[in-house]
Scaffold this motif. Structure first.
Motif, PDB file in Angstrom:
ATOM      1  N   TRP A  19       0.803  -1.223   0.000  1.00 37.65           N
ATOM      2  CA  TRP A  19       0.000   0.000   0.000  1.00 37.65           C
ATOM      3  C   TRP A  19       0.835   1.271   0.000  1.00 37.65           C
ATOM      4  O   TRP A  19       0.460   2.256  -0.661  1.00 37.65           O
ATOM      5  CB  TRP A  19      -0.997  -0.010   1.152  1.00 37.65           C
ATOM      6  CG  TRP A  19      -2.083  -0.994   0.886  1.00 37.65           C
ATOM      7  CD1 TRP A  19      -2.321  -2.144   1.569  1.00 37.65           C
ATOM      8  CD2 TRP A  19      -3.060  -0.955  -0.157  1.00 37.65           C
ATOM      9  NE1 TRP A  19      -3.379  -2.808   1.015  1.00 37.65           N
ATOM     10  CE2 TRP A  19      -3.857  -2.103  -0.048  1.00 37.65           C
ATOM     11  CE3 TRP A  19      -3.328  -0.054  -1.182  1.00 37.65           C
ATOM     12  CZ2 TRP A  19      -4.908  -2.377  -0.905  1.00 37.65           C
ATOM     13  CZ3 TRP A  19      -4.383  -0.324  -2.046  1.00 37.65           C
ATOM     14  CH2 TRP A  19      -5.156  -1.479  -1.890  1.00 37.65           C
ATOM     15  N   PRO A  20       1.981   1.307   0.716  1.00 37.75           N
ATOM     16  CA  PRO A  20       2.794   2.530   0.599  1.00 37.75           C
ATOM     17  C   PRO A  20       3.301   2.768  -0.822  1.00 37.75           C
ATOM     18  O   PRO A  20       3.339   3.910  -1.287  1.00 37.75           O
ATOM     19  CB  PRO A  20       3.955   2.281   1.563  1.00 37.75           C
ATOM     20  CG  PRO A  20       3.412   1.327   2.552  1.00 37.75           C
ATOM     21  CD  PRO A  20       2.471   0.448   1.786  1.00 37.75           C
ATOM     22  N   LEU A  21       3.651   1.703  -1.514  1.00 35.84           N
ATOM     23  CA  LEU A  21       4.111   1.842  -2.893  1.00 35.84           C
ATOM     24  C   LEU A  21       2.972   2.290  -3.810  1.00 35.84           C
ATOM     25  O   LEU A  21       3.165   3.141  -4.682  1.00 35.84           O
ATOM     26  CB  LEU A  21       4.693   0.517  -3.393  1.00 35.84           C
ATOM     27  CG  LEU A  21       5.290   0.537  -4.791  1.00 35.84           C
ATOM     28  CD1 LEU A  21       6.407   1.557  -4.874  1.00 35.84           C
ATOM     29  CD2 LEU A  21       5.799  -0.838  -5.160  1.00 35.84           C
ATOM     30  N   ALA A  22       1.771   1.753  -3.589  1.00 34.09           N
ATOM     31  CA  ALA A  22       0.614   2.182  -4.380  1.00 34.09           C
ATOM     32  C   ALA A  22       0.291   3.653  -4.104  1.00 34.09           C
ATOM     33  O   ALA A  22      -0.031   4.411  -5.018  1.00 34.09           O
ATOM     34  CB  ALA A  22      -0.594   1.306  -4.061  1.00 34.09           C
ATOM     35  N   GLY A  23       0.401   4.070  -2.839  1.00 35.81           N
ATOM     36  CA  GLY A  23       0.172   5.471  -2.501  1.00 35.81           C
ATOM     37  C   GLY A  23       1.200   6.393  -3.116  1.00 35.81           C
ATOM     38  O   GLY A  23       0.884   7.485  -3.597  1.00 35.81           O
ATOM     39  N   LEU A  24       2.458   5.938  -3.134  1.00 35.66           N
ATOM     40  CA  LEU A  24       3.511   6.718  -3.761  1.00 35.66           C
ATOM     41  C   LEU A  24       3.261   6.869  -5.259  1.00 35.66           C
ATOM     42  O   LEU A  24       3.392   7.964  -5.822  1.00 35.66           O
ATOM     43  CB  LEU A  24       4.867   6.054  -3.518  1.00 35.66           C
ATOM     44  CG  LEU A  24       6.069   6.680  -4.219  1.00 35.66           C
ATOM     45  CD1 LEU A  24       6.315   8.074  -3.684  1.00 35.66           C
ATOM     46  CD2 LEU A  24       7.280   5.796  -4.038  1.00 35.66           C
ATOM     47  N   ALA A  25       2.873   5.793  -5.914  1.00 34.06           N
ATOM     48  CA  ALA A  25       2.602   5.837  -7.352  1.00 34.06           C
ATOM     49  C   ALA A  25       1.415   6.753  -7.650  1.00 34.06           C
ATOM     50  O   ALA A  25       1.463   7.564  -8.583  1.00 34.06           O
ATOM     51  CB  ALA A  25       2.332   4.430  -7.883  1.00 34.06           C
ATOM     52  N   PHE A  26       0.366   6.650  -6.863  1.00 33.00           N
ATOM     53  CA  PHE A  26      -0.812   7.484  -7.078  1.00 33.00           C
ATOM     54  C   PHE A  26      -0.482   8.952  -6.835  1.00 33.00           C
ATOM     55  O   PHE A  26      -0.898   9.831  -7.587  1.00 33.00           O
ATOM     56  CB  PHE A  26      -1.963   7.025  -6.180  1.00 33.00           C
ATOM     57  CG  PHE A  26      -3.267   7.695  -6.485  1.00 33.00           C
ATOM     58  CD1 PHE A  26      -3.893   7.500  -7.689  1.00 33.00           C
ATOM     59  CD2 PHE A  26      -3.857   8.523  -5.557  1.00 33.00           C
ATOM     60  CE1 PHE A  26      -5.096   8.129  -7.982  1.00 33.00           C
ATOM     61  CE2 PHE A  26      -5.050   9.154  -5.827  1.00 33.00           C
ATOM     62  CZ  PHE A  26      -5.675   8.953  -7.049  1.00 33.00           C
ATOM     63  N   LEU A  29     -10.904   9.435 -10.930  1.00 28.31           N
ATOM     64  CA  LEU A  29     -10.750   8.076 -11.452  1.00 28.31           C
ATOM     65  C   LEU A  29      -9.996   7.178 -10.481  1.00 28.31           C
ATOM     66  O   LEU A  29     -10.285   5.990 -10.376  1.00 28.31           O
ATOM     67  CB  LEU A  29     -10.057   8.109 -12.813  1.00 28.31           C
ATOM     68  CG  LEU A  29     -10.874   8.723 -13.935  1.00 28.31           C
ATOM     69  CD1 LEU A  29     -10.030   8.851 -15.193  1.00 28.31           C
ATOM     70  CD2 LEU A  29     -12.126   7.927 -14.212  1.00 28.31           C
ATOM     71  N   GLY A  30      -9.061   7.746  -9.756  1.00 32.42           N
ATOM     72  CA  GLY A  30      -8.349   6.965  -8.739  1.00 32.42           C
ATOM     73  C   GLY A  30      -9.264   6.527  -7.611  1.00 32.42           C
ATOM     74  O   GLY A  30      -9.196   5.393  -7.147  1.00 32.42           O
ATOM     75  N   ILE A  31     -10.133   7.420  -7.169  1.00 29.98           N
ATOM     76  CA  ILE A  31     -11.091   7.078  -6.112  1.00 29.98           C
ATOM     77  C   ILE A  31     -12.058   6.012  -6.598  1.00 29.98           C
ATOM     78  O   ILE A  31     -12.353   5.059  -5.875  1.00 29.98           O
ATOM     79  CB  ILE A  31     -11.837   8.339  -5.636  1.00 29.98           C
ATOM     80  CG1 ILE A  31     -10.875   9.253  -4.885  1.00 29.98           C
ATOM     81  CG2 ILE A  31     -13.028   7.981  -4.760  1.00 29.98           C
ATOM     82  CD1 ILE A  31     -11.428  10.618  -4.564  1.00 29.98           C
ATOM     83  N   ILE A  32     -12.548   6.148  -7.823  1.00 28.42           N
ATOM     84  CA  ILE A  32     -13.460   5.151  -8.383  1.00 28.42           C
ATOM     85  C   ILE A  32     -12.761   3.796  -8.493  1.00 28.42           C
ATOM     86  O   ILE A  32     -13.327   2.759  -8.133  1.00 28.42           O
ATOM     87  CB  ILE A  32     -13.999   5.611  -9.748  1.00 28.42           C
ATOM     88  CG1 ILE A  32     -14.944   6.791  -9.563  1.00 28.42           C
ATOM     89  CG2 ILE A  32     -14.700   4.468 -10.479  1.00 28.42           C
ATOM     90  CD1 ILE A  32     -15.355   7.464 -10.853  1.00 28.42           C
ATOM     91  N   GLY A  33     -11.525   3.797  -8.956  1.00 24.66           N
ATOM     92  CA  GLY A  33     -10.770   2.552  -9.056  1.00 24.66           C
ATOM     93  C   GLY A  33     -10.516   1.925  -7.702  1.00 24.66           C
ATOM     94  O   GLY A  33     -10.600   0.707  -7.539  1.00 24.66           O
ATOM     95  N   PHE A  34     -10.209   2.741  -6.706  1.00 20.83           N
ATOM     96  CA  PHE A  34      -9.990   2.239  -5.347  1.00 20.83           C
ATOM     97  C   PHE A  34     -11.256   1.592  -4.805  1.00 20.83           C
ATOM     98  O   PHE A  34     -11.216   0.479  -4.258  1.00 20.83           O
ATOM     99  CB  PHE A  34      -9.545   3.383  -4.438  1.00 20.83           C
ATOM    100  CG  PHE A  34      -9.413   2.992  -3.002  1.00 20.83           C
ATOM    101  CD1 PHE A  34      -8.349   2.224  -2.582  1.00 20.83           C
ATOM    102  CD2 PHE A  34     -10.354   3.399  -2.077  1.00 20.83           C
ATOM    103  CE1 PHE A  34      -8.215   1.859  -1.254  1.00 20.83           C
ATOM    104  CE2 PHE A  34     -10.241   3.047  -0.755  1.00 20.83           C
ATOM    105  CZ  PHE A  34      -9.163   2.274  -0.326  1.00 20.83           C
ATOM    106  N   LEU A  35     -12.396   2.263  -4.954  1.00 23.68           N
ATOM    107  CA  LEU A  35     -13.659   1.705  -4.464  1.00 23.68           C
ATOM    108  C   LEU A  35     -14.044   0.438  -5.217  1.00 23.68           C
ATOM    109  O   LEU A  35     -14.537  -0.520  -4.612  1.00 23.68           O
ATOM    110  CB  LEU A  35     -14.764   2.755  -4.565  1.00 23.68           C
ATOM    111  CG  LEU A  35     -14.626   3.947  -3.619  1.00 23.68           C
ATOM    112  CD1 LEU A  35     -15.726   4.965  -3.886  1.00 23.68           C
ATOM    113  CD2 LEU A  35     -14.635   3.499  -2.177  1.00 23.68           C
ATOM    114  N   ALA A  36     -13.815   0.409  -6.539  1.00 18.45           N
ATOM    115  CA  ALA A  36     -14.112  -0.792  -7.318  1.00 18.45           C
ATOM    116  C   ALA A  36     -13.246  -1.957  -6.850  1.00 18.45           C
ATOM    117  O   ALA A  36     -13.722  -3.093  -6.734  1.00 18.45           O
ATOM    118  CB  ALA A  36     -13.890  -0.524  -8.804  1.00 18.45           C
ATOM    119  N   LEU A  43      -0.727  11.975  -9.553  1.00 16.75           N
ATOM    120  CA  LEU A  43      -1.473  13.208  -9.266  1.00 16.75           C
ATOM    121  C   LEU A  43      -0.582  14.435  -9.411  1.00 16.75           C
ATOM    122  O   LEU A  43      -1.001  15.460  -9.955  1.00 16.75           O
ATOM    123  CB  LEU A  43      -2.062  13.160  -7.857  1.00 16.75           C
ATOM    124  CG  LEU A  43      -3.336  12.359  -7.666  1.00 16.75           C
ATOM    125  CD1 LEU A  43      -3.708  12.330  -6.180  1.00 16.75           C
ATOM    126  CD2 LEU A  43      -4.466  12.918  -8.486  1.00 16.75           C
ATOM    127  N   GLY A  44       0.643  14.339  -8.923  1.00 15.10           N
ATOM    128  CA  GLY A  44       1.565  15.453  -9.046  1.00 15.10           C
ATOM    129  C   GLY A  44       1.895  15.781 -10.490  1.00 15.10           C
ATOM    130  O   GLY A  44       1.963  16.951 -10.880  1.00 15.10           O
TER     131      GLY A  44
END
Length: 64
Positions: A2-9, A31-38, A13-14
């Motif tokens: 999850w830290p790596l996924a957060g870093l990539a996201f 789209l990131g939020i929608i993908g996370f919820l899906a 975004l940046g």
């Protein structure tokens, strides 16, 4: 993982904010939020049946 996924996201975004501006930043964020919820729904960690079930089940009433 999850830290790596957060870093990539955060990096995506940046980059969207830096090169595209505020509109693309919001599009990537949405789209990131929608993908996370899906992903949570697919993994079974988020139950949406209360949102999309029949109205009488949402209120907790029986159909009789």
């Amino acid at each position: 993982m999850w830290p790596l996924a957060g870093l990539a996201f955060g990096t995506v975004l940046g980059l969207a904010a830096g090169f595209g501006g505020f509109g693309p930043f919001l599009a990537v964020l949405l789209l990131g939020i929608i993908g996370f919820l899906a992903g949570r729904v697919i993994e079974g960690e988020l139950d949406l049946s209360s949102l999309f079930g029949p109205a009488n089940e949402r209120r907790g009433r029986s159909s009789s």
